[in-house]
Design a protein around this motif. Sequence first.
Motif, PDB file in Angstrom:
ATOM      1  N   PHE A  97      10.680  -1.171  -5.261  1.00 20.11           N
ATOM      2  CA  PHE A  97      10.229  -1.909  -6.436  1.00 20.11           C
ATOM      3  C   PHE A  97      10.443  -3.410  -6.236  1.00 20.11           C
ATOM      4  O   PHE A  97       9.562  -4.224  -6.569  1.00 20.11           O
ATOM      5  N   ALA A  98      11.604  -3.780  -5.699  1.00 22.47           N
ATOM      6  CA  ALA A  98      11.904  -5.193  -5.481  1.00 22.47           C
ATOM      7  C   ALA A  98      10.897  -5.832  -4.531  1.00 22.47           C
ATOM      8  O   ALA A  98      10.516  -6.999  -4.710  1.00 22.47           O
ATOM      9  N   LEU A  99      10.441  -5.074  -3.540  1.00 23.04           N
ATOM     10  CA  LEU A  99       9.447  -5.598  -2.614  1.00 23.04           C
ATOM     11  C   LEU A  99       8.061  -5.635  -3.250  1.00 23.04           C
ATOM     12  O   LEU A  99       7.355  -6.651  -3.151  1.00 23.04           O
ATOM     13  N   ALA A 100       7.663  -4.555  -3.903  1.00 19.23           N
ATOM     14  CA  ALA A 100       6.308  -4.457  -4.457  1.00 19.23           C
ATOM     15  C   ALA A 100       6.023  -5.563  -5.465  1.00 19.23           C
ATOM     16  O   ALA A 100       4.896  -6.061  -5.546  1.00 19.23           O
ATOM     17  N   SER A 130       0.323   8.877  -7.850  1.00 12.35           N
ATOM     18  CA  SER A 130       1.536   9.674  -7.672  1.00 12.35           C
ATOM     19  C   SER A 130       2.474   9.389  -8.829  1.00 12.35           C
ATOM     20  O   SER A 130       2.206   8.521  -9.660  1.00 12.35           O
ATOM     21  N   GLY A 131       3.593  10.090  -8.870  1.00  8.39           N
ATOM     22  CA  GLY A 131       4.573   9.829  -9.912  1.00  8.39           C
ATOM     23  C   GLY A 131       5.203   8.464  -9.780  1.00  8.39           C
ATOM     24  O   GLY A 131       5.701   7.901 -10.766  1.00  8.39           O
ATOM     25  N   PHE A 132       5.184   7.911  -8.583  1.00  7.62           N
ATOM     26  CA  PHE A 132       5.758   6.587  -8.361  1.00  7.62           C
ATOM     27  C   PHE A 132       4.855   5.483  -8.914  1.00  7.62           C
ATOM     28  O   PHE A 132       5.313   4.364  -9.149  1.00  7.62           O
ATOM     29  N   THR A 133       3.580   5.797  -9.119  1.00 10.33           N
ATOM     30  CA  THR A 133       2.634   4.779  -9.580  1.00 10.33           C
ATOM     31  C   THR A 133       3.031   4.238 -10.946  1.00 10.33           C
ATOM     32  O   THR A 133       2.910   3.028 -11.205  1.00 10.33           O
ATOM     33  N   GLU A 134       3.501   5.106 -11.845  1.00  8.69           N
ATOM     34  CA  GLU A 134       3.939   4.632 -13.165  1.00  8.69           C
ATOM     35  C   GLU A 134       5.017   3.563 -13.024  1.00  8.69           C
ATOM     36  O   GLU A 134       5.015   2.556 -13.722  1.00  8.69           O
ATOM     37  N   PHE A 135       5.928   3.818 -12.132  1.00 12.93           N
ATOM     38  CA  PHE A 135       7.042   2.909 -11.903  1.00 12.93           C
ATOM     39  C   PHE A 135       6.547   1.542 -11.441  1.00 12.93           C
ATOM     40  O   PHE A 135       7.046   0.500 -11.878  1.00 12.93           O
ATOM     41  N   LEU A 136       5.520   1.544 -10.577  1.00 10.34           N
ATOM     42  CA  LEU A 136       4.987   0.301 -10.033  1.00 10.34           C
ATOM     43  C   LEU A 136       4.281  -0.547 -11.080  1.00 10.34           C
ATOM     44  O   LEU A 136       4.084  -1.754 -10.873  1.00 10.34           O
ATOM     45  N   ILE A 165       0.840  -1.197   0.000  1.00 11.67           N
ATOM     46  CA  ILE A 165       0.000   0.000   0.000  1.00 11.67           C
ATOM     47  C   ILE A 165       0.875   1.247   0.000  1.00 11.67           C
ATOM     48  O   ILE A 165       1.824   1.356   0.785  1.00 11.67           O
ATOM     49  N   ALA A 166       0.563   2.186  -0.898  1.00 13.20           N
ATOM     50  CA  ALA A 166       1.309   3.449  -1.014  1.00 13.20           C
ATOM     51  C   ALA A 166       0.328   4.608  -0.893  1.00 13.20           C
ATOM     52  O   ALA A 166      -0.286   5.024  -1.882  1.00 13.20           O
TER      53      ALA A 166
END
Length: 402
Positions: free
Chosen positions: A314-317, A328-334, A257-258
Motif C-alpha cells: 500500500f505504501a508503494l502503490a 481481486s480482494g486487494f483492489t478494494e484496499f488500493l 500493476i497487480a
Amino acid sequence: MKIYEYIKGENERAAKLFGIPIMEQTSDYMTAERFQKFLGGIVTTYKTNDPTSDCSKKEIKLFGHSIIRRIEENNYRNYYVLGKVVRKISLIETFKKQYSKFFEGDYDDIYILRANSGESYLTLTYVLDSLIKRNQSKKPLLVATLKYHVDMIKMICPENPYVYIKKLRIKIQGQEFHINNKRFFLLFDPTHFKTVETDIKHSPLGEAHYFKSIMNKLGMTEPDLTYRKVMIHLEDERSMLEKVSKTGLNLDKFVFIAPEAQSCKLYDEDFWCELINQFQAKGYDVFVNLVEDDVKLKSAIDYKTCDLNFAEVFALARRSKKIVSLRSGFTEFLLQTGVPIDVLYTKFRHRHFFDDMDIYHVMSGFGLTQLPFVDKEKIREFNMFEMSQAECVRKIIGENYE
C-alpha cells in the motif's frame, strides 16, 4: 502388470492390486460430495459438507447397511453406530478447549474475521465501529485468521487489540455464540459467501451487490456506515523504501500493476507484457506486485518487483502515477491510495459450489463504484470479455498521468 497401481483423475481416483480395483472414489466439488467403494462395494463411505455451513456428514456402510454415521448439526457432532447415538460432542465446547487460551483477559466481545481481503477490508473500514457501538462492547477483541488480517488491523483500526490464530477451524453455526461471560461474533460464515454468489448470479443485473449483502448480514444501513482511513506506520514506509531501492524503481514516475487474483481468472500474460512494455516506452517505470508463481511475464521489459507485505504494498502503490489491477480482494484496499485505478474483470474461477458466474454479473455484483466514500472519477472498470487486449492497452496507455 503392476502389483499396485494408483490412478488419479480430476473427479475420480482408484487403487488397484494386481489389476483388481480395491478402492474407487468419485467426487463432486460442486456439491462437496465424496463417495468411496472398497473391495467391489463390500465397504462404502459417503461424505458431504453442508453447502450452507462448515458442518459435514459421513456414513460408512457394510454390504449396503449403515454401520457408522457422523453428523454435525445444531452445533453438535453426533456419532451413530447401527442407527443409535453413541456419542454427542458440543462443537462450542470443542472450540473452547482448543482456543480459550487466546481469549484470556477481561475482553467481553470477540469479533472473528473469517473472510478474505476484500470483505475484511470493508468490514474494518465501514462497519466495525457501528458493530462495536451497537453491541455495547466495552473491551472488544479482534481475531485475525489470516496473516494479512493483522496488517489490515494495524493499518485501519490500530487501537483495537487483536490476536492471530493460524488455521482457525470452527464448525459452529450462526453469527453469535457465548462461552462463559464472553460473546463471540463470527464475521463471516460460509453461508454468507455462498448466499451472496447465488443472489448475484440469479438476480437481474444491478439488483444484488456484495457490499449490500454485507450490510444486510450485519443489520446495517447507510447512516450506520463510518469511514476509517488507512494509516501507514513509519517503519512500514522505511522497510518498503529499503526493499524497493534495491530494484532501482523510479519512485518519481512509475505505474503499479497487480495481475494476480484468487477469485477472477488470470488474464493473458501477453496482455500484461504488452502493457508493461508500452508504459516503459512512454517513459514510466513499472512495478509488478507478484505474490504467487502463476504469472511469468517473460516478454516484459525491465519491470521491477520484490517481496512486500500488505502495508508495504500500500505504501508503494500510493506513490504511483497509476494502478492497473485484475479484480481481486486487494483492489478494494488500493482504492484508498487515491491513485487513478483501472480494474480488469474476468470470469470467476471454478467455484466448488457453483458454476462459473458470467462476467456481467461479476461486474454488477462486485463493482467498486458502488462502494461508499470512493472517488468514482478515479475508477475505471473493464469487461475483458467484450474488449480485445489491444483495445484495453490503448485505453489504459492513452491517458496522461503526469
